[in-house]
Design an enzyme around this catalytic site. Structure first.
Site, short mmCIF file in Angstrom:
data_model
loop_
_atom_site.label_atom_id
_atom_site.label_comp_id
_atom_site.label_asym_id
_atom_site.label_seq_id
_atom_site.Cartn_x
_atom_site.Cartn_y
_atom_site.Cartn_z
N CYS A 91 64.11 18.38 -52.53
CA CYS A 91 65.26 18.21 -53.42
C CYS A 91 66.59 18.51 -52.71
O CYS A 91 67.02 17.72 -51.90
CB CYS A 91 65.04 19.05 -54.67
SG CYS A 91 65.94 18.40 -56.07
N HIS A 181 59.67 18.63 -56.62
CA HIS A 181 59.38 20.05 -56.34
C HIS A 181 57.88 20.34 -56.34
O HIS A 181 57.35 20.78 -57.35
CB HIS A 181 60.03 20.91 -57.44
CG HIS A 181 61.51 20.99 -57.35
ND1 HIS A 181 62.16 22.01 -56.70
CD2 HIS A 181 62.47 20.17 -57.82
CE1 HIS A 181 63.46 21.83 -56.77
NE2 HIS A 181 63.68 20.71 -57.45
N GLU A 183 56.46 22.81 -55.10
CA GLU A 183 56.25 24.25 -55.23
C GLU A 183 56.21 24.70 -56.69
O GLU A 183 55.83 25.83 -56.97
CB GLU A 183 57.32 25.02 -54.44
CG GLU A 183 58.69 25.15 -55.10
CD GLU A 183 59.53 23.87 -55.09
OE1 GLU A 183 59.04 22.80 -54.68
OE2 GLU A 183 60.70 23.96 -55.53
N1 GLN Z 1 71.21 18.56 -57.75
C1 GLN Z 1 70.95 19.42 -56.64
C2 GLN Z 1 71.88 19.11 -55.48
O1 GLN Z 1 72.53 18.11 -55.48
C3 GLN Z 1 69.51 19.31 -56.19
C4 GLN Z 1 68.62 19.76 -57.32
C5 GLN Z 1 67.41 20.49 -56.88
O2 GLN Z 1 67.26 20.93 -55.74
N2 GLN Z 1 66.53 20.70 -57.83
O3 GLN Z 1 71.94 19.87 -54.55
#
Ligand code: GLN
Length: 202
Positions: A91, A181, A183
Site C-alpha cells: 500500500c 494488505h 498482513e
Molecule cells: N492512502 C495512503 C497513501 O497514499 C495509503 C493507504 C494505505 O497504506 N493503507 O499513502
C-alpha cells in the site's frame, strides 16, 4: 484452504521492518509465525545492509517519506534496494517505491518502474475486500484501505494480480509491491512467498 508453514525453513533469516508509521506490527507477526527474525527500523542505527530483506508497510506515504528523509534512512534504503535488497511493500510502501505518482506529486525512492495513482478507488470504495488471484500464490483475500493501484508499469515489471481491471500487485526482481494488505489477514502465503523470493525459490 489450510496452509501450514514449515516453521524451521526460514530460521536465521533476518528481515528489517520499517516501523516509522503505519501497519508494521502485523507484518512482524506474520514473518515471526513463519520463523523469520524481525528487526524494527525506526532510526538509521537500526538499518543494516545485511538484512535478508525489508518490509515497507502500509500507512501514509507522505508521512513515511518525510520520516525516511528526516531519519537519514532514505539514501541508504534506496541504495540497498538498487543493490538488490529484497523488498515487500504494501500500500503506502508501493507508493514509496514507485518511480512516479500521478498528479505530479513528488515521488520517493523511485526504485520500482511504475506509475501509481494514490487513493485510487474514490471515497465510497475507500476500504473493501476482494478476491485477488495472485500469480504464484493463488486466490487470496485482499484487503484494500484507501489503496493505490499501478496505472502504468515498465517492461521489466511483472503483473502478479489484477482486480477489477486494475493492477494491484507487481514484481520487479526481488521487489514485491502490493496495493492491498496481506498482513491484515491470517493468510501467511504472501509473506511466505516473499521469503521464498529471498531464498531464490520463487
Ligand atoms: N492512502 C495512503 C497513501 O497514499 C495509503 C493507504 C494505505 O497504506 N493503507 O499513502
Amino acid at each position: 484452504m489450510l496452509f501450514t508453514p514449515d516453521k524451521n525453513s526460514y530460521y536465521l533469516m533476518k528481515i528489517g521492518v520499517f516501523a516509522l508509521q503505519g501497519a508494521f506490527i502485523e507484518h512482524e507477526h506474520a514473518l515471526q509465525k513463519l520463523g523469520a527474525e524481525v528487526v524494527e527500523i525506526r532510526r538509521l542505527a537500526h538499518f543494516s545492509e545485511n538484512f535478508d530483506g525489508v518490509v515497507l508497510p502500509g500507512g501514509e506515504s507522505t508521512v513515511q517519506g518525510k520520516l525516511l528523509r528526516e531519519e537519514g534512512l532514505f539514501a541508504p534504503l534506496k541504495s540497498a534496494i538498487e543493490g538488490g535488497m529484497p523488498v515487500l511493500a504494501t500500500c503506502a510502501g508501493l507508493i514509496l517505491l514507485a518511480d512516479k505518482i500521478e498528479g505530479g506529486e513528488q515521488p520517493h525512492l523511485q526504485t520500482l518502474d511504475v506509475t501509481v495513482r494514490r487513493n485510487a478507488y474514490g471515497r465510497q470504495l475507500g476500504s473493501f475486500t476482494a478476491d485477488a488471484h495472485i500469480k504464484g500464490i493463488g486466490d487470496y483475500p485482499a484487503v484494500f484501505i484507501r489503496a493505490p493501484y499501478v496505472a502504468e508499469a515498465g517492461a521489466g515489471v511483472e503483473t502478479l494480480s489484477v482486480v477489477e481491471g486494475k493492477t494491484v500487485a507487481v514484481r520487479q526482481g526481488k521487489m514485491l509491491a502490493l496495493a492491498f494488505h496481506p498482513e491484515l489477514t491470517d493468510d501467511l502465503r504472501v509473506h511466505d512467498f516473499f521469503l521464498k523470493v529471498i531464498k531464490g525459490e520463487a
